[in-house]
Design an enzyme around this catalytic site. Structure first.
Site, PDB file in Angstrom:
ATOM      1  N   GLY A  18     -20.650 -28.910 -23.175  1.00  0.00           N
ATOM      2  CA  GLY A  18     -20.049 -29.797 -22.182  1.00  0.00           C
ATOM      3  C   GLY A  18     -20.578 -29.465 -20.805  1.00  0.00           C
ATOM      4  CE  LYS A  24     -20.827 -19.456 -17.163  1.00  0.00           C
ATOM      5  NZ  LYS A  24     -21.224 -20.550 -18.082  1.00  0.00           N
ATOM      6  CB  THR A  30     -12.480 -27.591 -23.860  1.00  0.00           C
ATOM      7  OG1 THR A  30     -13.553 -27.832 -22.943  1.00  0.00           O
ATOM      8  CG2 THR A  30     -11.174 -27.391 -23.130  1.00  0.00           C
ATOM      9  CD  GLU A  81     -13.351 -31.206 -21.795  1.00  0.00           C
ATOM     10  OE1 GLU A  81     -12.976 -30.042 -21.638  1.00  0.00           O
ATOM     11  OE2 GLU A  81     -13.613 -31.968 -20.862  1.00  0.00           O
ATOM     12  CB  ILE A  84      -9.070 -23.796 -31.119  1.00  0.00           C
ATOM     13  CG1 ILE A  84      -9.945 -25.011 -31.469  1.00  0.00           C
ATOM     14  CG2 ILE A  84      -8.430 -23.202 -32.359  1.00  0.00           C
ATOM     15  CD1 ILE A  84     -11.157 -24.690 -32.329  1.00  0.00           C
ATOM     16  CG  HIS A  86      -7.867 -18.176 -33.420  1.00  0.00           C
ATOM     17  ND1 HIS A  86      -7.007 -17.374 -34.131  1.00  0.00           N
ATOM     18  CD2 HIS A  86      -9.111 -17.686 -33.623  1.00  0.00           C
ATOM     19  CE1 HIS A  86      -7.715 -16.430 -34.746  1.00  0.00           C
ATOM     20  NE2 HIS A  86      -8.993 -16.606 -34.455  1.00  0.00           N
ATOM     21  NE  ARG A 106      -0.672 -32.485 -18.488  1.00  0.00           N
ATOM     22  CZ  ARG A 106      -1.853 -32.584 -17.885  1.00  0.00           C
ATOM     23  NH1 ARG A 106      -2.166 -33.666 -17.203  1.00  0.00           N
ATOM     24  NH2 ARG A 106      -2.733 -31.607 -17.962  1.00  0.00           N
ATOM     25  CG  PHE A 111      -3.746 -30.971 -11.187  1.00  0.00           C
ATOM     26  CD1 PHE A 111      -2.380 -30.789 -11.367  1.00  0.00           C
ATOM     27  CD2 PHE A 111      -4.486 -31.492 -12.243  1.00  0.00           C
ATOM     28  CE1 PHE A 111      -1.766 -31.107 -12.563  1.00  0.00           C
ATOM     29  CE2 PHE A 111      -3.877 -31.821 -13.457  1.00  0.00           C
ATOM     30  CZ  PHE A 111      -2.516 -31.624 -13.613  1.00  0.00           C
TER      31      PHE A 111
END
Ligand code: ADP
Ligand code: RBF
Ligand code: MG
Length: 149
Positions: A18, A24, A30, A81, A84, A86, A106, A111
């Site tokens: 991506g 980072k 993701t 994206e 997970i 884990h 949502r 932001f």
């Protein structure tokens, strides 16, 4: 058409690179689906934050995902994206990822700061974690789509 009519939604594809900022800039990696998978989304499928189950290398995990244009980063490209729930120690790029999307959290939002985006994502992770323990949601964990490799 309500978005709920399109759930559960099943998607599969190889994990691609991506924008490289999930880990980072946010500390929240993701796994990105390829463009063809994004293009296959039905027209009435609302962008936003969703949760469900992910299958990777024969294992099933809880997941939360972002579908849309990431308004905070003014992306011109729609993305799907998956975060997970884990901790992985290895790189997952190129591996086959399958998901069943079972619920909506949502709409996407903008932001005032990176910290506010991170706080919202951490709250989404908590909501996904809790809702997926619901027996109705647990049913999808054993769906044939995920368990058949
Ligand atoms: P990109 O912009 O290339 O998607 P990210 O910073 O979002 O980069 O990192 C995504 C990569 O991190 C995944 O492709 C995968 O290899 C790895 N990764 C490690 N742990 C996870 C996780 N829990 N969920 C999703 N991806 C993870
Ligand atoms: N990006 C936004 O611009 N607005 C959001 O509301 C938003 N919510 C997200 C929720 C979750 C659970 C995840 C995993 C990502 C979200 N993102 C959002 C996307 C985030 O900006 C993206 O993962 C990084 O830019 C890395 O590509
Ligand atoms: Mg990513």
């Amino acid at each position: 058409m309500s978005k709920d009519n399109l759930l559960p939604y099943y998607a599969a594809g190889k994990i691609v690179k991506g924008f490289g900022r999930g880990s980072k800039a946010l500390g929240i990696p993701t796994a990105n689906f390829p463009e063809e998978v994004v293009a296959q989304l039905p027209e009435g499928f609302n962008t936003g934050i969703y949760y469900g189950w992910a299958a990777l290398e024969g294992k099933i995990y809880k997941m939360v995902m972002s579908i849309g244009w990431n308004p905070f980063y003014q992306n011109e490209k729609k993305s799907m994206e998956v975060h997970i729930l884990h901790k992985f120690s290895n790189d997952l790029h190129g591996k086959e990822l399958k998901v069943v999307i079972t619920g909506f959290v949502r709409p996407e939002a903008n932001f005032d700061s990176v910290d506010a985006l991170i706080a919202a994502i951490n709250n989404d992770i908590k909501i996904a974690d809790e809702r997926l323990d619901d027996p109705k949601m647990l049913e999808f964990k054993s769906s044939e789509f995920l368990t058949n490799s």
